[in-house]
Design a protein around this motif. Sequence first.
Motif, PDB file in Angstrom:
ATOM      1  N   GLN A 104       2.114  -5.068   8.066  1.00 15.46           N
ATOM      2  CA  GLN A 104       1.121  -4.494   7.164  1.00 15.46           C
ATOM      3  C   GLN A 104      -0.237  -5.161   7.357  1.00 15.46           C
ATOM      4  O   GLN A 104      -1.280  -4.515   7.348  1.00 15.46           O
ATOM      5  CB  GLN A 104       1.567  -4.657   5.712  1.00 15.46           C
TER       6      GLN A 104
ATOM      7  N   VAL B 207      -3.828  -3.355   8.946  1.00 16.78           N
ATOM      8  CA  VAL B 207      -5.170  -3.352   8.355  1.00 16.78           C
ATOM      9  C   VAL B 207      -6.162  -4.023   9.296  1.00 16.78           C
ATOM     10  O   VAL B 207      -7.276  -3.530   9.495  1.00 16.78           O
ATOM     11  CB  VAL B 207      -5.170  -4.067   6.985  1.00 16.78           C
TER      12      VAL B 207
ATOM     13  N   GLU C 123     -10.688  -7.877   3.182  1.00 16.34           N
ATOM     14  CA  GLU C 123     -10.213  -6.489   3.151  1.00 16.34           C
ATOM     15  C   GLU C 123      -8.748  -6.416   3.546  1.00 16.34           C
ATOM     16  O   GLU C 123      -7.974  -5.637   2.995  1.00 16.34           O
ATOM     17  CB  GLU C 123     -11.054  -5.625   4.100  1.00 16.34           C
TER      18      GLU C 123
ATOM     19  N   ARG D 203      -6.742  -7.669   0.598  1.00 15.49           N
ATOM     20  CA  ARG D 203      -6.758  -6.720  -0.510  1.00 15.49           C
ATOM     21  C   ARG D 203      -5.888  -5.497  -0.208  1.00 15.49           C
ATOM     22  O   ARG D 203      -5.022  -5.116  -0.991  1.00 15.49           O
ATOM     23  CB  ARG D 203      -8.205  -6.277  -0.768  1.00 15.49           C
ATOM     24  N   THR D 204      -6.104  -4.895   0.977  1.00 20.59           N
ATOM     25  CA  THR D 204      -5.398  -3.658   1.299  1.00 20.59           C
ATOM     26  C   THR D 204      -3.994  -3.904   1.828  1.00 20.59           C
ATOM     27  O   THR D 204      -3.062  -3.189   1.501  1.00 20.59           O
ATOM     28  CB  THR D 204      -6.186  -2.870   2.366  1.00 20.59           C
TER      29      THR D 204
ATOM     30  N   ARG E 126      -2.246  -5.226  -2.375  1.00 21.35           N
ATOM     31  CA  ARG E 126      -1.881  -3.871  -2.773  1.00 21.35           C
ATOM     32  C   ARG E 126      -0.375  -3.663  -2.680  1.00 21.35           C
ATOM     33  O   ARG E 126       0.238  -3.040  -3.536  1.00 21.35           O
ATOM     34  CB  ARG E 126      -2.621  -2.874  -1.892  1.00 21.35           C
ATOM     35  N   ASN E 127       0.221  -4.196  -1.622  1.00 24.57           N
ATOM     36  CA  ASN E 127       1.668  -4.040  -1.453  1.00 24.57           C
ATOM     37  C   ASN E 127       2.456  -4.929  -2.409  1.00 24.57           C
ATOM     38  O   ASN E 127       3.599  -4.638  -2.723  1.00 24.57           O
ATOM     39  CB  ASN E 127       2.068  -4.379  -0.022  1.00 24.57           C
TER      40      ASN E 127
ATOM     41  N   ARG F 178       1.496  -5.794  -5.476  1.00 27.78           N
ATOM     42  CA  ARG F 178       0.931  -5.763  -6.836  1.00 27.78           C
ATOM     43  C   ARG F 178       1.987  -5.745  -7.930  1.00 27.78           C
ATOM     44  O   ARG F 178       1.837  -6.394  -8.953  1.00 27.78           O
ATOM     45  CB  ARG F 178      -0.040  -4.591  -6.997  1.00 27.78           C
TER      46      ARG F 178
END
Lengths: 252, 358
Positions: free
Chosen positions: B238, B242, B251, B254-255, B259-260, B262
């Motif tokens: 992952q 990104v 970034e 975060r992405t 995000r995964n 959370r």
Amino acid sequence: MGVSIEVQNLNAWYGANHTLQDINLNIPANHATALIGPSGCGKSTFVRCLNRMHETNPIARVTGSVKIGGRDIYEDAKPVEIRRRVGMVFQRPNPFPTMSIYDNVAAGLKLNGFRKRHELDEVVEKSLKNSALWDEVKDDLKKKSGASLSGGQQQRLCIARALAVDPEVLLMDEPASALDPVSTSKIEDLIFQLKSQYTIVIVTHNMQQAARVAEKTGFFLNGRMVEFDSTHKIFTNPSDKRTEDYITGRFG
Amino acid sequence: MPEIRISQPVPQPEPAPASEPAAAALAPEPSTIRRFLLARGNSAFSDYLFKVLMVLCALSIFVIVLLIGYELVVQSRLTWVQSGIKFFYTAFVDPDTHLPQYWDPVNGHFSALPFIYGTLVSSFLSLLLAVPLAVGVAVFLTEMCPGLLRAPLSFLTELLAAIPSIIYGLWALFVLVPLLRQYVNPLLVKTLGWSGFFDDSNPTGLGYFASGIILAIMILPIISSLTREVMTAVPHSQREAVLALGATRWEMIRTGVLRNARIGIVGAIILGLGRALGETMAVTMVIGNTPEIHRSLLANGSSMAAVIANEFAEATSDLHRSALVEIALALFIVTIIVNAFAQLLVWAVTRGTPSQAR
């Protein structure tokens, strides 16, 4: 449109392991170039050096020069800007599971602050059409998560995600090795169509795949590039004995 | 070698005696090791005993929880009969002064409201302070910490969790509170006094704010270590996905990571909340222990755990004691629910994300 890649005296290490030794080659623009060789020969490391992903591993090191479109990516560029120009598709499909199909494709643009809704819609549609996934997903673009697709669809989604940022080069690290034959042939058709617009470098274990999609093929062995020539020549009349042994299945 | 018997072999029909002549007919003599193992029998009884013991151990947890719950319900009956659900939200209003009297053991007026308020305010305040810090620590440790620093730093954060709460309380009382009284609180009153959340009516430095800070320090290690765990569970692919799109480090985090992770991070936060809600000692020492409700965070208050710790030993009337037990019951139920929910969320993330499995 794609650009050419010139690699000179490229050496790469993982810790004390010298995984790439003195690689020199020129990859032509707007063609597909295949890299073949047995596992551990350095072909994956090589493509990871082309978008500076190699150095994301803390023990990795690189020397030499790689010019993409005439610009040395190790001398006068930062990794982040290189990766915006050079897209990559990995061996295992890695869509973002928490994002919808739409957001997966738009991820690269959204990440970079691209917010124009209308244009984003167009880019997503165009990328999914280019990756031959549009017809299968157009009805639930925003409903389904990227992880809900099948393995082959996920990989095409990842290709769409890479295409959405309009890269000059597309690197594919064994893009079909985790997929079934039907999905594999879809990916190959895709590469065949895309290579007129992008410079594609594809790493593969599958020699038929190299023969089917690529104009040029390089053979790697033990961290060195043994031979680089037109695919036809490599598969019918290789100049090196080791290449011949490999493609005729005598080892590897 | 003498016979070593961990358990008595259960009477068994065939193996040892029956096989010996048969084996003797074929081979000359079974080896010493073979004879020793045959003599042990099938060990069915010891296996069974082990199973029973373990089941009893597991059941004891349920029994303990049920007994605690039962005892709390029985002991709080008096208050429940007298005030019912009103105990949790009303106050006795003094007919002369028209001021609410929440907690007046002498005259027999009891309401849990100021304690619930104090617990909620100090707990959420602590989350507000601890969550950004804890997530920051976790991000640093998993994504950017040089290998040399990682072990000592994570050891130190874990160490914070091992410090007894009385030590935190003492530190808060002798270091934190004077610091707040002299420097921080006056500054807050001056800059944010207009909001009404900070007024200078309380010169002691104790209160909701002080307990919020000390709770934040106490729940920081739980939140950060669990956040670290769920972030580590995010597959490396992952992050690469990104990065390959040209993401900067932030970034990517975060992405590709936050995000995964959370859901698990929310679980970690709620688990921290669970600890903050029930924390007694440190809070009792700094919250001020006045059964009142104030808008100002710098005012004295009390919390559910604090009032029980403070008053239980001195509760002479049955009603007073029963009121305290009812507060305990409420706290018990809330913390169990909060913790169960949090564990569920953390488990949902760390058991393996679907994208990783494929």
